[in-house]
Design a protein around this motif. Sequence first.
Motif, PDB file in Angstrom:
ATOM      1  N   THR A  45      40.236  29.042  26.380  1.00 27.17           N
ATOM      2  CA  THR A  45      40.652  29.077  28.234  1.00 27.17           C
ATOM      3  C   THR A  45      42.143  28.960  28.820  1.00 27.17           C
ATOM      4  O   THR A  45      41.966  26.972  28.116  1.00 27.17           O
ATOM      5  CB  THR A  45      39.322  28.276  28.244  1.00 27.17           C
ATOM      6  OG1 THR A  45      37.975  28.700  28.522  1.00 27.17           O
ATOM      7  CG2 THR A  45      39.495  28.416  30.017  1.00 27.17           C
ATOM      8  N   HIS A  48      43.730  27.345  34.578  1.00 24.40           N
ATOM      9  CA  HIS A  48      43.638  28.978  36.324  1.00 24.40           C
ATOM     10  C   HIS A  48      43.314  28.005  37.134  1.00 24.40           C
ATOM     11  O   HIS A  48      42.161  26.886  37.020  1.00 24.40           O
ATOM     12  CB  HIS A  48      42.664  29.564  34.940  1.00 24.40           C
ATOM     13  CG  HIS A  48      41.001  29.219  35.229  1.00 24.40           C
ATOM     14  ND1 HIS A  48      40.761  28.776  33.460  1.00 24.40           N
ATOM     15  CD2 HIS A  48      39.692  28.901  35.509  1.00 24.40           C
ATOM     16  CE1 HIS A  48      39.598  28.053  33.606  1.00 24.40           C
ATOM     17  NE2 HIS A  48      39.126  27.723  34.997  1.00 24.40           N
ATOM     18  N   CYS A  50      41.276  29.975  41.273  1.00 24.41           N
ATOM     19  CA  CYS A  50      41.098  30.482  42.065  1.00 24.41           C
ATOM     20  C   CYS A  50      42.209  31.943  42.460  1.00 24.41           C
ATOM     21  O   CYS A  50      43.521  31.151  43.023  1.00 24.41           O
ATOM     22  CB  CYS A  50      40.688  30.726  43.572  1.00 24.41           C
ATOM     23  SG  CYS A  50      39.088  29.943  43.246  1.00 24.41           S
ATOM     24  N   SER A  56      48.248  37.243  43.097  1.00 26.22           N
ATOM     25  CA  SER A  56      48.391  36.612  41.531  1.00 26.22           C
ATOM     26  C   SER A  56      49.787  35.859  41.043  1.00 26.22           C
ATOM     27  O   SER A  56      49.933  35.055  40.160  1.00 26.22           O
ATOM     28  CB  SER A  56      48.390  37.785  39.724  1.00 26.22           C
ATOM     29  OG  SER A  56      49.545  38.536  40.622  1.00 26.22           O
ATOM     30  N   CYS A 100      35.050  31.961  43.562  1.00 25.81           N
ATOM     31  CA  CYS A 100      36.735  32.637  43.501  1.00 25.81           C
ATOM     32  C   CYS A 100      36.275  34.132  44.028  1.00 25.81           C
ATOM     33  O   CYS A 100      35.792  34.984  42.711  1.00 25.81           O
ATOM     34  CB  CYS A 100      37.716  31.992  41.884  1.00 25.81           C
ATOM     35  SG  CYS A 100      37.603  30.504  42.102  1.00 25.81           S
ATOM     36  N   GLY A 103      38.426  36.838  42.299  1.00 26.98           N
ATOM     37  CA  GLY A 103      38.828  36.196  40.593  1.00 26.98           C
ATOM     38  C   GLY A 103      39.883  35.315  40.688  1.00 26.98           C
ATOM     39  O   GLY A 103      39.795  34.018  41.276  1.00 26.98           O
ATOM     40  N   TRP A 104      40.463  35.496  39.571  1.00 25.59           N
ATOM     41  CA  TRP A 104      41.529  34.192  39.129  1.00 25.59           C
ATOM     42  C   TRP A 104      42.615  34.181  38.719  1.00 25.59           C
ATOM     43  O   TRP A 104      43.425  35.438  38.358  1.00 25.59           O
ATOM     44  CB  TRP A 104      40.911  33.239  37.667  1.00 25.59           C
ATOM     45  CG  TRP A 104      39.195  32.430  37.961  1.00 25.59           C
ATOM     46  CD1 TRP A 104      39.092  31.368  38.318  1.00 25.59           C
ATOM     47  CD2 TRP A 104      38.000  32.819  37.834  1.00 25.59           C
ATOM     48  NE1 TRP A 104      37.621  30.790  38.735  1.00 25.59           N
ATOM     49  CE2 TRP A 104      37.094  32.020  38.207  1.00 25.59           C
ATOM     50  CE3 TRP A 104      37.344  34.690  38.321  1.00 25.59           C
ATOM     51  CZ2 TRP A 104      35.667  32.575  38.830  1.00 25.59           C
ATOM     52  CZ3 TRP A 104      36.454  34.626  38.344  1.00 25.59           C
ATOM     53  CH2 TRP A 104      35.833  33.823  38.926  1.00 25.59           C
ATOM     54  N   THR A 117      40.694  35.956  28.699  1.00 25.79           N
ATOM     55  CA  THR A 117      41.367  35.987  30.796  1.00 25.79           C
ATOM     56  C   THR A 117      41.068  37.811  30.664  1.00 25.79           C
ATOM     57  O   THR A 117      41.126  38.518  31.855  1.00 25.79           O
ATOM     58  CB  THR A 117      42.698  36.220  30.403  1.00 25.79           C
ATOM     59  OG1 THR A 117      43.514  36.855  29.102  1.00 25.79           O
ATOM     60  CG2 THR A 117      42.853  34.876  30.206  1.00 25.79           C
ATOM     61  N   ASP A 120      37.182  37.387  32.217  1.00 30.68           N
ATOM     62  CA  ASP A 120      36.486  36.009  33.662  1.00 30.68           C
ATOM     63  C   ASP A 120      36.092  35.399  32.743  1.00 30.68           C
ATOM     64  O   ASP A 120      35.084  35.106  33.583  1.00 30.68           O
ATOM     65  CB  ASP A 120      37.307  36.559  34.805  1.00 30.68           C
ATOM     66  CG  ASP A 120      38.151  37.623  35.049  1.00 30.68           C
ATOM     67  OD1 ASP A 120      39.582  36.962  34.873  1.00 30.68           O
ATOM     68  OD2 ASP A 120      38.010  38.223  36.017  1.00 30.68           O
TER      69      ASP A 120
END
Length: 539
Positions: A45, A48, A50, A56, A100, A103-104, A117, A120
């Motif tokens: 992971t 990361h 929100c 992005s 979030c 998304g992230w 990724t 998610d």
Amino acid sequence: MESYDEVIAFLGEWGYYQWTIFFSLSSIVIPNGYLALLMVFLADTPQHHCRLNNSSNVSFMNLSFQLPMEEMAGEKTYSKCTRYRIDKDARFNGTAVEHCVDGWVFSTERYTSTIVTQWDLVCDQNWKGPFTTSVFFIGVLFGSIISGQLSDRHGRKPVLFGAIAIRSTAGFLQLASQSWEMFCTLHFFVGLGDVSSYLTAFVLGIEILGKSERVAFSTLGICMFFAIGYILLPVLAYLIRDWKMLLLTLTLPEILYVALWWIIPESPRWLFTQGRKEEAEAILKVAARRNGITHVGAIFNTTYITVDPTDTKRHSQKYLDLIATTNIKNVTVILLLIWLICTIGYYGLSLSTPNLHGDPYINCFISAASEIVVYVIVWWLIRASPRRIVIAIFLLLSGSMLLFIQLVPSTLQLVVTILVMIGKSGVTAAFTIVYIYSSELYPTVVRNMGVGVCSIASRISNIFSPYISYMVIHSGVLPFILMGSFMIISGLISLLLPETHNQPLPETIQQMQPINCSTAIKRINFCTVSHDHAAPRQD
């Protein structure tokens, strides 16, 4: 009567035939070295947060007033799972938080992409990362259950190549996964094929090769090539940061194993126990010609120890034969405990090494490279040392190192890493020996099932091993205390097993040696051996 090893002594030692079998079977386990630990990088992971304002491009270094602060491990950090709510004027509220919903954003500093990724797998979905590895080990569990019985019933060779086909096909299909659920399901079949190929290749080599080659194959061969595969993982993961390209690079070479079908024969020892004497002799005569031996007469004559065909058929089909007598039952119970604990220690520590102090690629590489040294030491030791004494020493050493971690100050993380590496090396050595030891303890008629059922017990605990690495992060020394205590217990229990060093492999259950219990321990029901224990050896 002659033993099987004495019958095939005419082939000599380390001829062309033996070297071919040695390298062919050893090369098959290279993927086993990285598949079980592949998720260390594929499911890692990255940092990361929100996605802010559906964008992005927000810098990880400029998040003030956009993300709330949280305390983790005693340190303040930006929240990874919540953000400040945006009001009607497209401004951050600064007080109200929300999940979030857009998304992230993931950092690409270490990885271009991972399965985390891709789908998610963070926050309330973060359990899916380690669960992916658990699904692999569930597949390993099922493979351990079915491969032994299939191999003892239908032969070593078809099961070996069938397992390779399942493993590689599932790996290629993972590249086309449209969802985490699809990827995870296919990972089950990767695990099933992975363990089936390893166990069958191991048993096939043990049964084909002679006494001197057998020890080298079990350590410098199959285990060394396993370590080579393990070493390839951090190296390729460092060079290839996209999970699909990394998986493709690791899976594509398995196509080359198709050529080995015409090189690796069926086990002559297994064929003979199935009453297929002519086929066994034909394979041995081909082996003799490859070694330059041109004049070979009848190989299995009346002086060779015979096996009742009825008894053979029965033993090739029933797992209950592993507890058919008091002696084999005691051996099975002890081996199950040792395998279970060795598996917890090996995979628990291997999956934890990237989470230790330092660079994860370097930690993983050191952990893998240390296995090369361990296998050389094990090979040197077991050539002349009692199996049960050596395995006990390594388990006690490993357990002691892990228990010592609780005495190390939290500021000396480098010392903790060193102790973990020593502990991992000790359990690696023990795990190596227990494979050899188990295959020597069980007779030919149930050898693959015996090793398989031991693997079953170990894989049950293995399903939970991915969560040990997370426990190391959040629980400090507790997992090391648990693993260390278990290893010390298993080291003491291993001393009860009979010695197999310089002993011929048993062909039937009646030829197994009784367990070693002292006068005091004999009073305990567990170690009591009744009249149905091993009969005198007939060599």
